[in-house]
Design a protein around this motif. Structure first.
Motif, mmCIF file in Angstrom:
data_model
loop_
_atom_site.group_PDB
_atom_site.id
_atom_site.type_symbol
_atom_site.label_atom_id
_atom_site.label_comp_id
_atom_site.label_asym_id
_atom_site.label_seq_id
_atom_site.Cartn_x
_atom_site.Cartn_y
_atom_site.Cartn_z
ATOM 1 N N GLY A 33 0.810 -1.207 0.000
ATOM 2 C CA GLY A 33 0.000 0.000 0.000
ATOM 3 C C GLY A 33 0.844 1.258 0.000
ATOM 4 O O GLY A 33 0.571 2.204 -0.743
ATOM 5 N N LEU A 34 1.884 1.288 0.832
ATOM 6 C CA LEU A 34 2.772 2.453 0.872
ATOM 7 C C LEU A 34 3.466 2.657 -0.469
ATOM 8 O O LEU A 34 3.623 3.794 -0.933
ATOM 9 C CB LEU A 34 3.811 2.288 1.980
ATOM 10 N N THR A 35 3.896 1.563 -1.095
ATOM 11 C CA THR A 35 4.575 1.659 -2.381
ATOM 12 C C THR A 35 3.675 2.295 -3.431
ATOM 13 O O THR A 35 4.094 3.194 -4.173
ATOM 14 C CB THR A 35 5.031 0.263 -2.842
ATOM 15 N N LEU A 36 2.419 1.859 -3.488
ATOM 16 C CA LEU A 36 1.483 2.414 -4.465
ATOM 17 C C LEU A 36 1.177 3.883 -4.173
ATOM 18 O O LEU A 36 1.156 4.720 -5.083
ATOM 19 C CB LEU A 36 0.192 1.604 -4.478
ATOM 20 N N VAL A 37 0.932 4.204 -2.906
ATOM 21 C CA VAL A 37 0.587 5.587 -2.546
ATOM 22 C C VAL A 37 1.760 6.525 -2.823
ATOM 23 O O VAL A 37 1.586 7.615 -3.400
ATOM 24 C CB VAL A 37 0.166 5.666 -1.066
ATOM 25 N N PHE A 38 2.968 6.124 -2.434
ATOM 26 C CA PHE A 38 4.133 6.984 -2.646
ATOM 27 C C PHE A 38 4.437 7.122 -4.134
ATOM 28 O O PHE A 38 4.869 8.183 -4.591
ATOM 29 C CB PHE A 38 5.345 6.430 -1.909
ATOM 30 N N SER A 39 4.212 6.058 -4.901
ATOM 31 C CA SER A 39 4.412 6.151 -6.341
ATOM 32 C C SER A 39 3.417 7.133 -6.950
ATOM 33 O O SER A 39 3.783 8.002 -7.754
ATOM 34 C CB SER A 39 4.260 4.778 -6.986
ATOM 35 N N LEU A 40 2.153 7.011 -6.572
ATOM 36 C CA LEU A 40 1.112 7.904 -7.090
ATOM 37 C C LEU A 40 1.431 9.362 -6.784
ATOM 38 O O LEU A 40 1.428 10.221 -7.674
ATOM 39 C CB LEU A 40 -0.230 7.515 -6.474
ATOM 40 N N LEU A 41 1.735 9.658 -5.521
ATOM 41 C CA LEU A 41 1.939 11.044 -5.124
ATOM 42 C C LEU A 41 3.225 11.622 -5.701
ATOM 43 O O LEU A 41 3.260 12.801 -6.097
ATOM 44 C CB LEU A 41 1.946 11.146 -3.597
ATOM 45 N N SER A 42 4.271 10.828 -5.769
ATOM 46 C CA SER A 42 5.522 11.342 -6.334
ATOM 47 C C SER A 42 5.385 11.567 -7.840
ATOM 48 O O SER A 42 5.922 12.546 -8.385
ATOM 49 C CB SER A 42 6.677 10.383 -6.029
ATOM 50 N N ASN A 43 4.645 10.704 -8.539
ATOM 51 C CA ASN A 43 4.420 10.899 -9.967
ATOM 52 C C ASN A 43 3.578 12.147 -10.234
ATOM 53 O O ASN A 43 3.863 12.923 -11.158
ATOM 54 C CB ASN A 43 3.727 9.673 -10.566
ATOM 55 N N LEU A 44 2.548 12.340 -9.424
ATOM 56 C CA LEU A 44 1.724 13.535 -9.579
ATOM 57 C C LEU A 44 2.536 14.800 -9.307
ATOM 58 O O LEU A 44 2.377 15.818 -9.990
ATOM 59 C CB LEU A 44 0.516 13.473 -8.637
ATOM 60 N N ALA A 45 3.409 14.728 -8.303
ATOM 61 C CA ALA A 45 4.245 15.888 -7.993
ATOM 62 C C ALA A 45 5.182 16.207 -9.152
ATOM 63 O O ALA A 45 5.349 17.376 -9.533
ATOM 64 C CB ALA A 45 5.040 15.627 -6.719
ATOM 65 N N GLN A 46 5.793 15.168 -9.728
ATOM 66 C CA GLN A 46 6.717 15.394 -10.830
ATOM 67 C C GLN A 46 6.000 15.937 -12.060
ATOM 68 O O GLN A 46 6.483 16.879 -12.708
ATOM 69 C CB GLN A 46 7.441 14.085 -11.180
ATOM 70 N N PHE A 47 4.842 15.385 -12.369
ATOM 71 C CA PHE A 47 4.093 15.868 -13.525
ATOM 72 C C PHE A 47 3.588 17.288 -13.285
ATOM 73 O O PHE A 47 3.636 18.146 -14.178
ATOM 74 C CB PHE A 47 2.918 14.935 -13.816
ATOM 75 N N GLY A 48 3.108 17.548 -12.076
ATOM 76 C CA GLY A 48 2.606 18.883 -11.775
ATOM 77 C C GLY A 48 3.690 19.940 -11.830
ATOM 78 O O GLY A 48 3.439 21.080 -12.235
ATOM 79 N N PHE A 49 4.912 19.574 -11.450
ATOM 80 C CA PHE A 49 6.009 20.544 -11.424
ATOM 81 C C PHE A 49 6.722 20.632 -12.777
ATOM 82 O O PHE A 49 7.053 21.720 -13.246
ATOM 83 C CB PHE A 49 7.019 20.155 -10.347
ATOM 84 N N GLY A 50 6.959 19.467 -13.406
ATOM 85 C CA GLY A 50 7.768 19.448 -14.623
ATOM 86 C C GLY A 50 6.988 19.360 -15.914
ATOM 87 O O GLY A 50 7.560 19.550 -16.992
#
Length: 287
Positions: free
Chosen positions: A182-199
């Motif tokens: 669960g942590l792996t999926l949540v951290f992947s989701l949030l980090s991907n959204l952060a990268q897309f939102g910023f870059g």
């Protein structure tokens, strides 16, 4: 494989010394709280028998350093035993290796485009990205997390794999594979959204965002509810945070090592710290 309960002890009994001994012997284990008892789990019945015998002789651990050297050697599990004790961690790394082979470590666009945050096509020297909302409307929800499986080069893969093995096993041993998943999926989701939102649109991938999430989780959880499993060496924590600052400075880009998904790292770390705050507070309240 299902874990085996090696010991059941009263909730108020201090097992920290014995847990430290198991860590010294590198015996994969985890401790849970069930029905007012502490339950110590190991990989199989053979290990459970060994742990019970060890507890009879050293219930407070080996504080005096009296454990025979021969027993230390025999108690250390081999790589197969470690894999059996950490099935989710091992499965994630195996899946990452399979994706690395299928995508040619980022060179095979024919397969890689199925796993990126945005679908894309290559025309000449340019990449044309499909709006991510279109992919989601088409039912391709896996794109929100699958970039964590993509790696660009052997060094990228080896470093991320090594740290996931180190951090993932700790969480799986302490709180189980389901939580780690669960942590792996949540951290992947949030980090991907952060990268897309910023870059914005671009090719990014790797387990780094997840790793910083797991690091933040262990770090904050350990501050609130200390447990031997999450006692990271100070040098490890310092090195990871210093590396994050170096990447944020832009020095890596200037040296020609490629672009770094800094937003994914920061997003993963913040998400991990928040999860560690919640998990640590709940564990502290139960104690």
């Amino acid at each position: 494989m299902s874990a085996v309960a090696a010991l059941r002890r009263p909730l108020g009994e201090d097992l920290s010394g014995f847990i430290a001994l198991l860590r010294q012997l590198r015996v994969p284990h985890r401790v849970s709280e069930e029905s007012g008892e502490q339950v110590l789990w190991v990989a199989d019945e053979a290990q459970a028998e060994g742990v019970r015998g060890l507890f009879q002789r050293y219930p407070q651990g080996d504080g005096g350093g009296t454990l025979p050297a021969g027993e230390q050697r025999s108690s250390r599990p081999g790589i197969l035993s470690q894999l059996r004790a950490s099935p989710l961690t091992a499965l994630m790394l195996l899946l990452t290796l399979i994706v690395a082979a299928l995508t040619g470590l980022g060179g095979n666009h024919a397969t890689m485009h199925w796993l990126t945050f945005q679908d894309y096509r290559i025309a000449g020297q340019y990449a044309y990205f499909t709006p991510w909302q279109d992919s989601l409307q088409a039912g391709q929800w896996w794109r929100l997390v699958t970039p964590m499986l993509i790696h660009f080069g052997w060094l990228h893969l080896a470093m991320n794999g090594m740290w996931y093995w180190e951090l993932g096993r700790r969480i799986e041993a302490r709180q189980g594979g389901l939580l780690l998943f669960g942590l792996t999926l949540v951290f992947s989701l949030l980090s991907n959204l952060a990268q897309f939102g910023f870059g914005g649109a671009g090719l990014f991938g790797g387990l780094s965002g997840v790793l910083y999430g797991l690091l933040g989780y262990c770090w904050i959880f350990q501050l609130l509810a200390p447990t031997p499993a999450y006692a990271l060496p100070r040098g490890v924590l310092a090195m990871m945070l210093i590396w994050l600052l170096v990447c944020l400075s832009g020095a890596i880009d200037l040296l020609g090592f490629g672009a770094i998904a800094n937003a994914a790292h920061v997003g993963g770390l913040l998400a991990g710290c928040a999860a560690g705050l919640l998990g640590g507070a709940l564990a502290r309240a139960r104690r």
